[in-house]
Design a protein around this motif. Structure first.
Motif: not given
Ligand code: ATP
Ligand code: MG
Length: 561
Positions: A33-35, A41, A43-44, A47, A230, A262-263, A271-272
């Protein structure tokens, strides 16, 4: 590694337990579920691999859901980039969903909550509401609007939707418990007024649902069985469950939120919001700058989907956050490219050699193996002539026994070619060596079968023929941040740790077989590292990115300092 061969992580165990307790496998469903407020990145990637990996392991559908409830920060560009990245990693979603598709359903449910006395319109300023929230040790207090009548709440909420109020004048809050130990349960906001156009719904809405209200209900609408997020959402689970309780029909699958760590990757930020800052302030050329830890940056840098997936599998899924050293990511791309990258020769810091006993004007085409790790990759021919380039630091006038490269009166083998001996060198007025004279042993040609061709000398050097070399732009990258964890400093902003020397642009001299290389093609430049063709390449000029060196030069440097 296939999903079935991977060891089970604690999330897999949760699912195994549910199956053992009678949950039917056919009801398993996951989502990523990305925003869409930036590019994905590394980290995503964890997921994505977790959710889509579960889909593969259990043969269950996985939705790609855009969590698009904030019209201010979200854009179609990001939606497109996210789809491209997930596909590039090699995963297939069942359907693409958007939280914004559920705005009407969420609104209807919100009306239902109001009717049941479970939500109310609060018309105080955000500061006042914050002051009433209490602290972790003190309960909050009820504001004056908490006791508004159901009919007034309905009237106001409908007027909010029609756009009759200014931003910030009213919010809709769930009516839970202002004294709840978990502060998130103290009447959380469900809707705020935003007179902003949304990238998909345009100006249809001017009230937008908050994350907590949206996420669990979206999971429920899609009948997601396991909603993995996360750790920062661990405290939100209680609220997730409370919102579900309000609409749950026991005939349906009830989604379950579970959290993993989170990784984080060393020497960068994941972080986006922070990556956006690097883009907006021009510290990088864009989201896909090869120094960025984005999937698109890594792709442009020459990373393969396999290398990223193997990295994610190696670090696995954990319950606690930690910092993963970027050298592990580099290890995985080296490992993958070693198997599949064609070998070529290129010289990045050239010094000229004249082979004095080689006939002027003569050219020989020498056979060169494309990949010693893979016989099927075949071979190509590289031109050899009287004048060649080698790397400047592959020659020293004098050196001790441990220097296996070229020195005066010493011998080396030219890769795929002859053994040469350095006889003299020429210097300019400032004493720099500008040319080396060598002789070659005509009987020593690699692969010719003579005794001399089998003769072992300690060093083998890569080289290119001066007259045949193609000049290319080569971009060498270093860490984007000098600090291992630029995010971890309370007193300093992460931007202060940007490495000013993270990009070096030089000219390289490459063997002519690279003439028709296309953006995305990757190679091992022998003895130097892995390089790929950048999309900035034109018909007039090749541009290469160094993906990674052959050895972990960074770790070595760290040892020295
Ligand atoms: P960011 O802070 O980079 O915007 P976010 O968590 O707000 O990250 P989302 O677009 O909401 O970004 O993330 C989509 C999915 O990816 C979520 O389930 C989130 O928990 C997971 N995710 C985001 N960053 C990481 C990470 N560093 N490690 C593992 N999973 C991640
Ligand atoms: Mg976010």
């Amino acid at each position: 590694m296939s999903e079935a061969d991977k060891p089970l992580n604690f999330i897999d165990h949760i699912i195994e337990e549910d199956l053992a307790n009678g949950f039917e496998k056919r009801h398993l469903r996951f989502r990523f579920p990305p925003e869409p407020n930036g590019y994905l990145h590394i980290g995503h990637a964890s997921s994505i691999c977790l959710n889509f990996g579960l889909g593969l392991r259990y043969d269950a559908p996985v939705n790609l859901r855009f969590d698009d409830t904030n019209p201010v920060k979200e854009e179609q560009e990001f939606v497109d980039a996210i789809k491209k990245d997930v596909e590039w990693l090699g995963y297939h979603w069942d359907t693409v969903r958007y939280a914004s598709d559920y705005f009407q359903q969420l609104y209807d449910w919100a009306l239902l909550l109001i009717e049941r006395g479970k939500a109310y319109v609060d018309s105080q300023s955000s500061d006042i509401m914050a002051s009433q929230k209490g602290t972790p040790t003190e309960p909050g207090i009820a504001g004056p609007y908490r006791s508004r009548s159901i009919s007034e709440n309905l009237k106001l909420f409908e007027a909010m939707k029609r756009g009759e109020f200014a931003e910030g004048s009213h919010v809709l809050r769930a009516k839970i418990d202002m004294a709840a130990p978990n502060m998130l349960m103290r009447d959380p906001i469900m809707y705020r007024i935003l007179h902003k156009a949304h990238h998909r719904t345009g100006t249809d809405w001017c009230i937008y649902p908050m994350y907590d209200w949206t996420h669990g209900e979206s999971d429920y609408i899609e009948q997601v069985s396991h909603s993995l997020c996360t750790l920062e959402f661990a405290m939100h689970r209680e609220l997730y469950d409370w919102f579900l309780d309000q609409v749950y029909d026991s005939q349906k699958i009830r989604p379950k939120q579970r959290e993993f760590a989170r990784r984080n990757l060393s020497h960068t930020v994941v972080s986006k919001r922070k990556l956006l800052k690097l883009v907006e302030e021009g510290k990088v050329t864009g989201w896909d700058d090869p120094r960025m830890p984005t999937i698109s940056g890594l792709r442009r840098r020459g990373y393969t989907p396999e290398s990223i997936k193997n990295f994610a599998a190696t670090i696995g899924i954990a319950k606690r956050e930690n910092l993963i050293d970027v050298s592990l990511l580099e290890f995985h791309v080296r490992e993958d490219l070693n198997k599949i990258a064609p070998r070529v020769m290129g010289v990045l810091d050239p010094i000229k050699i004249i082979i004095v006993n080689y006939p002027e004007g003569e050219v020989e085409w020498l056979e060169a193996e494309n990949n010693p790790e893979n016989e099927a990759a075949g071979s190509r021919e590289v031109p050899f002539s009287r004048e060649i380039y080698i790397e400047r630091d592959d020659f020293k006038e004098e050196a001790d026994k441990k220097f296996f490269r070229l020195k005066l009166e010493g011998e080396v083998r030219l890769k795929n070619g002859y053994i040469i001996r350095a006889v003299s060198c020429k210097k300019n007025d400032s004493g720099d060596i500008v040319e080396i004279q060598c002789t070659y042993d005509p009987k020593s040609k690699s692969g010719s079968g003579t005794d001399e061709s089998l003769r072992k000398v300690k060093g083998t050097l890569h080289w290119v023929s001066v007259n045949h070399a193609i000049e290319a732009e080569v971009r060498l990258y270093d860490r984007l941040f000098n600090d291992e964890n630029p995010d971890a400093h309370k007193a300093k902003d992460f931007m202060e740790f940007i490495n000013p020397d993270s990009l070096q642009v030089i000219s390289g001299y490459l063997e002519p077989s690279l003439k028709n290389a296309k953006p995305g093609d990757f190679f091992q430049f022998q003895r130097l590292g892995y390089f790929c063709v950048d999309p900035d390449t034109t018909s007039k000029k090749l541009v290469f990115n160094r993906t990674v060196g052959l050895r972990d030069s960074w770790a070595k440097l760290q040892e020295k300092t």
